[in-house]
Scaffold this active site. Structure first.
Site: not given
Ligand SMILES: C[S@@+](CC[C@H](N)C(=O)[O-])C[C@H]1O[C@@H](n2cnc3c(N)ncnc32)[C@H](O)[C@@H]1O
Length: 274
Positions: A38, A144
């Site tokens: 990455r 997000d």
């Molecule tokens: C695997 S995706 C899940 C998407 C959706 N909630 C689902 O279950 O299909 C995880 C998301 O969490 C976000 N994320 C991770 N750490 C975060 C933080 N500290 N604050 C806000 N978003 C965060 C990431 O950018 C990512 O888009």
């Protein structure tokens, strides 16, 4: 002269520490090759050829590149109506109970919405369940950390494959088929977009909204966090939900031992207790 792309162990630890402090994301020792891949990609995006130079850039402009780094390291896998039983529960149990109490306003939050599919799935569920009745005030907040995902979610344009599993009548009702340069894509219809507000938010930082929300989806986000961060965030969710409000988490996640403010209904759905 070609630059050095490979992270030293100390540099790997520096990056892990930074992302943990900034976003709460815990990256295990065993994720070295993922991080390496990455970071290499991120350096190419920035036109930087040497990893030392990239780390200098992070150190001199952390408030800029922390977001770039977070975007590079997060996993954004998502789907429309992922874990369908959550949406079915809303339709069959929760919405009738709101209606039964004479309420005409509902607010939902998709926290960690990635590219927006979860937020639009909630919006479709609420509109299909309530939108035909007069007088409902429906709102979905989608947030997000990852600015690339925020842009994607705001646009609400998806490749056809991503909506391939939706029933045809649902697809027709809530999406517009693209033509010309948008061939092979669909766009969320304006009437759905209107009720979804998308904004950047790091769950570790201040939350500008005061709620209350009736429903919070925070699915497949806790997997990244350590126990303390999870417990703190769950407590903040409890502050924004009324008694009886719902918190949905991912199928591999649990609030066990983190809070006594919620009870498990089943299927990773939690209800705020008295
Ligand atoms: C695997 S995706 C899940 C998407 C959706 N909630 C689902 O279950 O299909 C995880 C998301 O969490 C976000 N994320 C991770 N750490 C975060 C933080 N500290 N604050 C806000 N978003 C965060 C990431 O950018 C990512 O888009």
């Amino acid at each position: 002269m070609a630059g050095r792309e490979t992270l030293t162990p100390a540099e790997f630890d520096f990056i892990r520490g930074l992302i943990r402090d900034y976003a709460g994301i815990v990256i295990g020792e065993n994720k070295r090759s993922m991080v390496q891949g990455r970071i290499t990609r991120r350096m190419r995006e920035l036109g930087i050829r040497d990893v030392g130079e990239y780390l200098d850039y992070i150190r001199t402009a952390p408030e800029i590149e922390r977001d770039g780094l977070a975007s590079a390291l997060t996993t954004n896998v998502t789907a429309f109506f992922r874990e369908i039983h959550h949406f079915e529960y809303l339709t069959t149990q929760f919405l009738p109970s709101l209606r039964g109490r004479g309420l005409r306003r509902i607010r939902a939050w998709s926290a960690g919405c990635s590219s927006g599919e979860e937020a639009y799935s909630i919006a479709i569920t609420l509109m299909e369940g309530l939108g035909d009745e007069k007088g409902w005030d429906i709102g979905v907040l989608a947030t997000d950390l990852d600015f690339n995902m925020i842009r994607f979610a705001r646009e609400g344009v998806y490749p056809l494959e991503r909506v391939g599993r939706l029933p045809p009548e649902q697809l027709k009702r809530w999406f517009l088929r693209g033509g010309g340069s948008q061939d092979g894509r669909v766009m969320v219809r304006p009437e759905l977009k209107r009720i979804v507000r998308v904004m950047p938010l790091n769950l570790l930082e201040e939350w500008p909204m005061s709620g209350p929300f009736d429903v919070i989806f925070c699915r497949n986000v806790f997997i990244y966090f350590d126990r303390d961060v999870k417990a703190r965030i769950v407590d903040r969710y409890a502050e924004l939900l009324p008694v009886g409000g719902l918190l949905f988490i991912g199928h591999s996640e649990s609030l066990h031992g983190l809070t006594d403010r919620f009870e498990l209904i089943g299927g990773t759905i939690y209800r705020k207790k008295q």
